[in-house]
Design a protein around this motif. Structure first.
Motif, short mmCIF file in Angstrom:
data_model
loop_
_atom_site.label_atom_id
_atom_site.label_comp_id
_atom_site.label_asym_id
_atom_site.label_seq_id
_atom_site.Cartn_x
_atom_site.Cartn_y
_atom_site.Cartn_z
N ASP A 95 0.85 -1.30 -0.12
CA ASP A 95 -0.06 0.06 0.10
C ASP A 95 0.93 1.33 -0.09
N PRO A 96 1.06 1.77 -1.21
CA PRO A 96 0.60 1.64 -2.39
C PRO A 96 1.43 0.39 -3.23
N ALA A 97 0.70 -0.27 -4.10
CA ALA A 97 1.24 -1.64 -4.60
C ALA A 97 2.66 -1.09 -5.54
N PHE A 98 3.59 -1.59 -5.35
CA PHE A 98 5.06 -1.33 -5.94
C PHE A 98 5.71 -2.51 -5.70
N ALA A 99 6.68 -2.82 -6.67
CA ALA A 99 7.45 -4.11 -6.83
C ALA A 99 8.94 -3.67 -7.23
N LEU A 100 9.60 -4.72 -6.47
CA LEU A 100 11.11 -4.87 -7.04
C LEU A 100 11.42 -6.12 -7.71
N ILE A 101 11.84 -6.37 -8.84
CA ILE A 101 12.05 -7.54 -9.43
C ILE A 101 13.25 -7.86 -9.74
#
Length: 328
Positions: A311-317
């Motif tokens: 929250d808020p949606a975020f990503a490390l890939i």
């Protein structure tokens, strides 16, 4: 060790104007839907304004990415390993890049950025913080072919592409970019990439249209830059900033909107705009988990780990270079 040397890979004419900037501006202003690539936001003023944006309360991506890098530092170190040359696409900020460098004990750091002034400042700051780390700044447009410093030739590489900057590109261009860097970083390379997730429209639109007007100033500075560098007469005060969600393409769009009928000159050429006509200045695509994975695989990278902020949606890939097999 410090900043070893800076490589410059930007073509300019005799007056010092970036040739690609001039070409993109004229091409973009000649289209029915006027558009200028977002990479031209980042002159010294634009880069400084973007750093201000990252600290705004509405702009969540930087906070989310910093939280992920901090929370998962040990996992990142274990997955990446020490001694890699970190090649950052876009100059390192004062908040995110040191967290990664602290976590993984790299063998070298190579920031690649189109804004030479900002690149020099950020490279010097990181070099002062990590005095034993060789730093090789490269002034170049990372969306185009880039020659990496020969000094890192023998090191394993980690591409670092934070901030969900990949979202500025349409899918075709994003895949092309990922494929290029798959080849440039070589076999055995890893890529750590920040990806913004799809979320409620209100949160997204506020992130690109803040109450303090910093993002508006950032957008309008593109016109100021055209006037400064290309002898433009664009009446900047007669343009408004607009940020809106495009649900069909799953992206935030930024536009510069003509508040009245306009005539102006850029680099000796005349242009007109009708009231309400826009210059499309940026896209920021948002990705679900499957979308992001598909994008990376199409670009020659296989996802091996992901860390998500909710929250808020975020990503490390984290992805590894896909093995290139000869055709049968």
């Amino acid at each position: 060790m410090g900043v070893v040397r800076q490589l410059r890979q930007v073509d300019a004419d005799d007056s010092g104007i970036d040739i690609a900037f001039r070409a993109d501006v004229h091409a973009g202003l000649s289209q029915a839907q006027k558009a200028i690539p977002a990479r031209w936001f980042y002159d010294a003023t634009g880069s400084a304004l973007f750093e201000d944006i990252t600290g705004l309360p509405e702009y969540y991506p930087t906070r989310s990415e910093v939280a992920l890098l901090t929370r998962h530092a040990r996992e990142l170190a274990a997955a990446i390993g020490p001694g890699r040359a970190v090649v950052e696409l876009g100059s390192g900020s004062s908040t995110k890049t040191p967290l990664l460098l602290d976590a993984i004990a790299p063998g070298a750091y190579v920031p690649v950025d189109i804004s030479g002034d900002f690149l020099r400042d950020s490279a010097a700051a990181l070099s002062a913080r990590f005095p034993d780390l060789p730093v090789y700044p490269v002034e170049a447009d990372f969306t185009q072919p880039v020659a990496l410093p020969r000094e890192i030739c023998g090191l394993p590489k980690l591409g670092f592409f934070p901030g969900s900057t990949i979202g500025n590109m349409v899918a075709r261009s994003a895949v092309d970019l990922l494929r290029h860097w798959r080849g440039a970083l070589g076999d055995g390379a890893l890529m750590l990439i920040g990806v913004d997730r799809i979320k409620d429209i209100g949160t997204l639109e506020r992130a690109y249209d803040d109450s303090a007007g910093v993002t508006a100033a950032f957008n309008l500075n593109l016109l100021e830059r055209i006037n400064r560098e290309l002898g433009g007469t664009i009446p900047v005060a007669n343009f408004d900033h607009r940020a809106c969600w495009n649900d069909v393409h799953a992206r935030i769009e930024m536009h510069l909107v003509a508040a009245c009928d306009l005539d102006f000159i850029v680099d000796g050429r005349s242009y007109t705009m009708a009231k309400g006509e826009t210059i499309h200045s940026e896209n920021s695509h948002k990705y679900g988990p499957r979308d992001a994975s598909l994008l990376l695989r199409a670009g020659g990278w296989t996802p091996i780990a992901a860390w998500d902020d909710v929250d808020p949606a975020f990503a490390l890939i984290l992805a590894e270079a896909t093995e290139v097999r000869a055709a049968p």
